[in-house]
Scaffold this motif. Structure first.
Motif, PDB file in Angstrom:
ATOM      1  N   GLN B  79       0.865  -1.183   0.000  1.00 41.66           N
ATOM      2  CA  GLN B  79       0.000   0.000   0.000  1.00 41.66           C
ATOM      3  C   GLN B  79       0.900   1.231   0.000  1.00 41.66           C
ATOM      4  OE1 GLN B  79      -1.964  -0.829   3.742  1.00 41.66           O
ATOM      5  NE2 GLN B  79      -3.892  -1.089   2.667  1.00 41.66           N
ATOM      6  N   PRO B  80       0.331   2.405  -0.349  1.00 46.07           N
ATOM      7  CA  PRO B  80       1.143   3.623  -0.181  1.00 46.07           C
ATOM      8  C   PRO B  80       1.551   3.772   1.284  1.00 46.07           C
ATOM      9  CG  PRO B  80      -0.791   4.077  -1.498  1.00 46.07           C
ATOM     10  CD  PRO B  80      -0.944   2.681  -0.987  1.00 46.07           C
ATOM     11  N   LEU B  81       2.758   4.242   1.520  1.00 46.40           N
ATOM     12  CA  LEU B  81       3.293   4.334   2.890  1.00 46.40           C
ATOM     13  C   LEU B  81       2.394   5.173   3.802  1.00 46.40           C
ATOM     14  CD1 LEU B  81       7.171   4.746   3.028  1.00 46.40           C
ATOM     15  CD2 LEU B  81       5.739   3.166   4.325  1.00 46.40           C
ATOM     16  N   SER B  82       1.899   6.320   3.244  1.00 45.81           N
ATOM     17  CA  SER B  82       1.077   7.229   4.059  1.00 45.81           C
ATOM     18  C   SER B  82      -0.178   6.524   4.550  1.00 45.81           C
ATOM     19  CB  SER B  82       0.714   8.455   3.235  1.00 45.81           C
ATOM     20  OG  SER B  82       0.113   8.047   2.027  1.00 45.81           O
ATOM     21  N   GLN B  83      -0.753   5.745   3.664  1.00 45.11           N
ATOM     22  CA  GLN B  83      -1.970   5.012   4.026  1.00 45.11           C
ATOM     23  C   GLN B  83      -1.660   3.971   5.101  1.00 45.11           C
ATOM     24  OE1 GLN B  83      -3.907   3.364   0.605  1.00 45.11           O
ATOM     25  NE2 GLN B  83      -5.308   2.165   1.857  1.00 45.11           N
ATOM     26  N   GLN B  84      -0.521   3.329   4.952  1.00 50.30           N
ATOM     27  CA  GLN B  84      -0.135   2.301   5.911  1.00 50.30           C
ATOM     28  C   GLN B  84       0.146   2.897   7.300  1.00 50.30           C
ATOM     29  OE1 GLN B  84       2.446  -0.557   4.099  1.00 50.30           O
ATOM     30  NE2 GLN B  84       3.164  -1.312   6.067  1.00 50.30           N
ATOM     31  N   VAL B  85       0.712   4.114   7.293  1.00 47.96           N
ATOM     32  CA  VAL B  85       1.097   4.728   8.566  1.00 47.96           C
ATOM     33  C   VAL B  85      -0.082   5.412   9.240  1.00 47.96           C
ATOM     34  CG1 VAL B  85       2.548   6.521   9.614  1.00 47.96           C
ATOM     35  CG2 VAL B  85       3.488   5.020   7.857  1.00 47.96           C
ATOM     36  N   TYR B  86      -0.873   6.178   8.458  1.00 46.31           N
ATOM     37  CA  TYR B  86      -1.885   7.048   9.075  1.00 46.31           C
ATOM     38  C   TYR B  86      -3.309   6.496   9.045  1.00 46.31           C
ATOM     39  CZ  TYR B  86       1.763  10.510   9.299  1.00 46.31           C
ATOM     40  OH  TYR B  86       2.908  11.156   9.588  1.00 46.31           O
ATOM     41  N   GLY B  87      -3.565   5.515   8.276  1.00 45.87           N
ATOM     42  CA  GLY B  87      -4.941   5.042   8.266  1.00 45.87           C
ATOM     43  C   GLY B  87      -5.067   3.672   7.658  1.00 45.87           C
ATOM     44  N   THR B  88      -5.930   2.889   8.264  1.00 49.16           N
ATOM     45  CA  THR B  88      -6.146   1.556   7.717  1.00 49.16           C
ATOM     46  C   THR B  88      -7.313   1.550   6.730  1.00 49.16           C
ATOM     47  OG1 THR B  88      -7.464   1.102   9.673  1.00 49.16           O
ATOM     48  CG2 THR B  88      -5.205   0.279   9.687  1.00 49.16           C
ATOM     49  N   LYS B  90      -9.809   2.971   3.572  1.00 51.65           N
ATOM     50  CA  LYS B  90      -9.493   3.252   2.174  1.00 51.65           C
ATOM     51  C   LYS B  90      -9.406   4.757   1.974  1.00 51.65           C
ATOM     52  CE  LYS B  90     -11.374  -0.841   0.027  1.00 51.65           C
ATOM     53  NZ  LYS B  90     -12.457  -1.408  -0.751  1.00 51.65           N
ATOM     54  N   PRO B  91      -8.562   5.249   1.096  1.00 47.94           N
ATOM     55  CA  PRO B  91      -8.524   6.684   0.843  1.00 47.94           C
ATOM     56  C   PRO B  91      -9.798   7.139   0.147  1.00 47.94           C
ATOM     57  CG  PRO B  91      -7.056   5.510  -0.642  1.00 47.94           C
ATOM     58  CD  PRO B  91      -7.560   4.510   0.342  1.00 47.94           C
ATOM     59  N   LYS B  92     -10.116   8.433   0.333  1.00 46.89           N
ATOM     60  CA  LYS B  92     -11.380   8.973  -0.188  1.00 46.89           C
ATOM     61  C   LYS B  92     -11.491   8.761  -1.698  1.00 46.89           C
ATOM     62  CE  LYS B  92     -14.299  12.965   0.569  1.00 46.89           C
ATOM     63  NZ  LYS B  92     -14.344  14.341   1.061  1.00 46.89           N
ATOM     64  N   ILE B  93     -10.377   8.935  -2.372  1.00 49.34           N
ATOM     65  CA  ILE B  93     -10.379   8.801  -3.840  1.00 49.34           C
ATOM     66  C   ILE B  93     -10.812   7.394  -4.261  1.00 49.34           C
ATOM     67  CG2 ILE B  93      -7.897   8.224  -4.044  1.00 49.34           C
ATOM     68  CD1 ILE B  93      -7.956  10.048  -6.562  1.00 49.34           C
ATOM     69  N   ALA B  94     -10.379   6.394  -3.482  1.00 43.33           N
ATOM     70  CA  ALA B  94     -10.767   5.014  -3.788  1.00 43.33           C
ATOM     71  C   ALA B  94     -12.244   4.803  -3.500  1.00 43.33           C
ATOM     72  CB  ALA B  94      -9.929   4.046  -2.965  1.00 43.33           C
ATOM     73  N   LEU B  95     -12.757   5.429  -2.401  1.00 44.60           N
ATOM     74  CA  LEU B  95     -14.177   5.303  -2.048  1.00 44.60           C
ATOM     75  C   LEU B  95     -15.061   5.923  -3.129  1.00 44.60           C
ATOM     76  CD1 LEU B  95     -13.997   6.098   1.771  1.00 44.60           C
ATOM     77  CD2 LEU B  95     -14.552   3.892   0.731  1.00 44.60           C
ATOM     78  N   ILE B  96     -14.634   7.106  -3.627  1.00 40.87           N
ATOM     79  CA  ILE B  96     -15.398   7.787  -4.693  1.00 40.87           C
ATOM     80  C   ILE B  96     -15.437   6.907  -5.934  1.00 40.87           C
ATOM     81  CG2 ILE B  96     -15.370   9.777  -6.262  1.00 40.87           C
ATOM     82  CD1 ILE B  96     -14.146  11.351  -3.839  1.00 40.87           C
ATOM     83  N   ALA B  97     -14.301   6.326  -6.277  1.00 43.36           N
ATOM     84  CA  ALA B  97     -14.228   5.464  -7.464  1.00 43.36           C
ATOM     85  C   ALA B  97     -15.154   4.269  -7.308  1.00 43.36           C
ATOM     86  CB  ALA B  97     -12.784   4.998  -7.666  1.00 43.36           C
ATOM     87  N   GLU B  98     -15.174   3.694  -6.116  1.00 42.89           N
ATOM     88  CA  GLU B  98     -16.038   2.533  -5.851  1.00 42.89           C
ATOM     89  C   GLU B  98     -17.510   2.917  -5.964  1.00 42.89           C
ATOM     90  OE1 GLU B  98     -15.362   0.523  -2.178  1.00 42.89           O
ATOM     91  OE2 GLU B  98     -13.353  -0.136  -2.786  1.00 42.89           O
TER      92      GLU B  98
END
Lengths: 195, 105
Positions: B79-88, B90-98
């Motif tokens: 996963q992107p490092l930032s996502q791995q460090v700060y949040g488990t 999904k990023p908002k951009i992925a949620l919008i796409a879904e």
């Protein structure tokens, strides 16, 4: 592996695999043409010619490695397989005629002789591949020599030409000197930029 | 310069973040190779996942980037490092796409 080599004072970029493959193909085609023409023109080789050809083919592999393929010298594209610092030598101030034709390698302190862990792994892998090919060739040479000596027909329908064992021996001699480097140059992908 | 996240595991079967970490820090392949005492070509092979490094080289890379080895290499897609460090999550951009995909269905 080096990105370029110097031939006749000219730097040639060899980062692309296609170029390296052309070089390998040219070397082996040149060797094959040389050998076939020698055997055709000399028809039935006399002992003296056999000795001369043997003496000519032995340094051929050495020179090809030294100036083109590398691997067993400090020139050529493939870094020395030994992974040890070269013996110190001094470049002659007045180069003899051969030096004018064939570029001397850089002095040993400037030679990139160290192989990293991936290069050492590649070296061992290509030697394994080359060893298999050469060992099979040696079996063929021995078989041909045996059949020739006992005048047995080759595969039951053809007698072994008198010069064939010698020709195969010469080919094995050249191939055993050059095959690992050739496999390496043939298989390594295009080189990337260091940026 | 290939600084894109690795798409597949390559021949080594390992995913890695070397290209991303190198781009973040503005380091060239040659600079990283010099620091690791390897050929710059080897860095390219590592980045593409075509070469699995020795334990020594992997640890050296971890030391150089100040990260544990498992933050650089993984058998699973990274996963992107930032996502791995700060949040488990999904990023908002992925949620919008879904959400958009669901709407179209």
């Amino acid at each position: 592996m080096r990105a370029e080599f110097v031939l006749l004072g000219k730097r040639i970029n060899m980062t692309s695999r296609a170029r390296r493959r052309w070089l390998v193909a040219l070397i082996y085609v040149g060797f094959a043409v040389w050998m076939i023409s020698a055997f055709c023109f000399l028809d039935h080789l006399q002992d003296v010619f056999e000795s001369m050809m043997f003496l000519a083919f032995w340094p051929a592999g050495f020179l090809v490695n030294r100036y083109l393929l590398g691997g067993y010298g400090y020139g050529g594209l493939v870094k020395p397989f030994y992974n040890t610092q070269p013996w110190p030598y001094e470049t002659p101030r007045d180069p003899h005629w051969l030096c004018l034709v064939l570029q001397l390698p850089p002095s040993p302190d400037k030679v990139d002789y160290r192989n990293d862990e991936r290069e050492l792994r590649q070296r061992d892998h290509v030697h394994f591949q080359a060893y298999r090919a050469v060992s099979v060739s040696m079996v063929i040479v021995t078989m041909l020599l045996y059949m020739r000596r006992h005048e047995r027909p080759f595969l039951g329908f053809l007698s072994v030409p008198s010069d064939l064992p010698f020709a195969v021996t010469l080919a094995v001699l050249f191939v055993s000197q050059t095959l690992p480097q050739a496999i390496l140059l043939w298989t390594e992908p295009d080189m990337e930029e260091p940026r | 310069m290939n600084n894109q996240p690795q798409k597949g595991p390559g021949e080594s079967g390992l995913y890695n973040r070397i290209a991303v970490l190198r781009a973040e820090r503005g380091i060239s392949r040659q600079e990283l190779a010099d620091a690791m005492d390897v050929n710059y070509q080897t860095i390219g092979f590592l980045e593409r996942g075509d070469y699995s490094p020795s334990l020594k080289l992997a640890l050296s890379l971890g030391e150089y980037f100040g990260l544990p080895v498992e933050a650089i290499f993984s058998k699973q897609p990274l996963q992107p490092l930032s996502q791995q460090v700060y949040g488990t999550g999904k990023p908002k951009i992925a949620l919008i796409a879904e959400q958009e995909t669901e709407e179209t269905l």
